[in-house]
Write an enzyme that holds these catalytic residues in place. Sequence first.
Site, PDB file in Angstrom:
ATOM      1  N   SER A 205       0.838  -1.193   0.000  1.00  0.00           N
ATOM      2  CA  SER A 205       0.000   0.000   0.000  1.00  0.00           C
ATOM      3  C   SER A 205       0.875   1.246   0.000  1.00  0.00           C
ATOM      4  O   SER A 205       2.076   1.171  -0.299  1.00  0.00           O
ATOM      5  CB  SER A 205      -0.948  -0.020   1.208  1.00  0.00           C
ATOM      6  OG  SER A 205      -1.921   0.996   1.076  1.00  0.00           O
ATOM      7  N   ASN A 206       0.311   2.376   0.328  1.00  0.00           N
ATOM      8  CA  ASN A 206       1.088   3.619   0.386  1.00  0.00           C
ATOM      9  C   ASN A 206       0.637   4.424   1.603  1.00  0.00           C
ATOM     10  O   ASN A 206      -0.212   3.982   2.372  1.00  0.00           O
ATOM     11  CB  ASN A 206       0.942   4.411  -0.915  1.00  0.00           C
ATOM     12  CG  ASN A 206      -0.503   4.715  -1.218  1.00  0.00           C
ATOM     13  OD1 ASN A 206      -1.169   5.430  -0.475  1.00  0.00           O
ATOM     14  ND2 ASN A 206      -1.022   4.150  -2.306  1.00  0.00           N
ATOM     15  N   ARG A 207       1.197   5.613   1.767  1.00  0.00           N
ATOM     16  CA  ARG A 207       0.993   6.358   3.022  1.00  0.00           C
ATOM     17  C   ARG A 207      -0.282   7.193   3.052  1.00  0.00           C
ATOM     18  O   ARG A 207      -0.530   7.907   4.008  1.00  0.00           O
ATOM     19  CB  ARG A 207       2.188   7.269   3.273  1.00  0.00           C
ATOM     20  CG  ARG A 207       3.494   6.524   3.487  1.00  0.00           C
ATOM     21  CD  ARG A 207       4.584   7.495   3.880  1.00  0.00           C
ATOM     22  NE  ARG A 207       5.901   6.895   3.797  1.00  0.00           N
ATOM     23  CZ  ARG A 207       6.416   6.091   4.728  1.00  0.00           C
ATOM     24  NH1 ARG A 207       5.716   5.804   5.801  1.00  0.00           N
ATOM     25  NH2 ARG A 207       7.622   5.587   4.561  1.00  0.00           N
TER      26      ARG A 207
END
Length: 394
Positions: A205-207
């Site tokens: 995923s990402n932030r």
Amino acid sequence: MLAGKRIVLGVSGGIAAYKAVELCRRLVDAGAHVIPIMTNAATRFVGETTFNALASEPVLTSLWDEDSPIPHTLLGQSADAVVVAPATARLIGAYAAGISSDLLTATLLATAAPVIVCPAMHTEMWEHPAVQENLATLRRRGVIVVDAEPGRLAGGDIGKGRLASPATIVATVQRAIGPHDMDGLRVVVTAGGTREAIDPVRVISNRSTGKQGYALAAAAHARGADVVLVSTVDREPPPGVTMVSVESAAEMADVVVPRIADTDVLIMAAAVADFRPANPADRKLKKGEAIEAIPLAPTHDFLVDIGARKPAHLTLVGFAAETENLEENARGKLERKNLDLIVANDVSMPNVGFAHDTNEVVIIGPGLRRPVPLADKSVVADAVLDAVVAARAR
Ligand code: CTP
């Protein structure tokens, strides 16, 4: 959104009066100038001092305790909105019948501003035909009724009759006051980072936390739009907004793409993954398996597809999260994806982008370059929607 708005907050005498304290604080926090009026019965449930301390003006309780002989007409005329929370069965009945027995009912009858009535009472009273007919009368006259909610009531009973949450009431006030420049527009906002499965347990995923998307959804609703929030985030949607939960880029595309024919504005605030594990395992990978690499495959950029076949009614807004060459990269995406607007933010700057409550962006479109300095994400949301409204007017 409520900055500088004069809001009369009427508090009538029910146990939920204590919740009007929190509502008062939230309205003030949203920038409103709050003038509290309490009925006599309300003062038995909460102290006047509490409202004196939290509101913008001292509390008013009577038609007779001011120098002015006509406080109700002055209040009614100068208000941008009148909110009654909680509204008891008696208050609702008096208002529906046009009986001005105290300062609050007199003010209600003397105002042309939007009125938001938030009932709270015991279930038997809520369900009584007299109350429901009075509420129907008020609705017919254009009064906004924020329905009571089910839950635990005074005395420990469970049933319908609880005062709506302060968040719901504030959102209703914001939508009532406007601006109404997105009335009836069908808006889809995507929010959050997509999660791409490695196996049933793990994801890439990402932030992104979705805060800017949620702020956009709330602001569009406040401006009159019908909003669907397509979210990867496990968080309640803003009041009045419909949420569809998704996880991966493919799931997001499956929800968004079929809606395009019925969407006026699509705002792609989500941080959609560019890559996904090429062959997600259908069982949990075990430590002992010594996996050396996870092969990746590109996700499908569905914003490119939508842009390529953009219907005339659709305003398409993308986001560009960059760490270098901010505007140049954003302009490239604007053209490549055939967007109407792109919101560029440099996520390497302090307090900007992922997970922060603040953002600093440049809104770019054909003939438009609007920098928005570091501000709360709700302020950035309104600046983006200003640009959307202006783009649609062209
Ligand atoms: N987007 C999308 N589908 C993808 C990737 C991105 O719909 N698979 C959308 C995002 O929601 C955003 C816009 O495209 O509104 C730009 O996303 P961004 O990640 O900044 O750009 P990319 O096109 O992925 O380019 P790059 O990774 O090279 O920066």
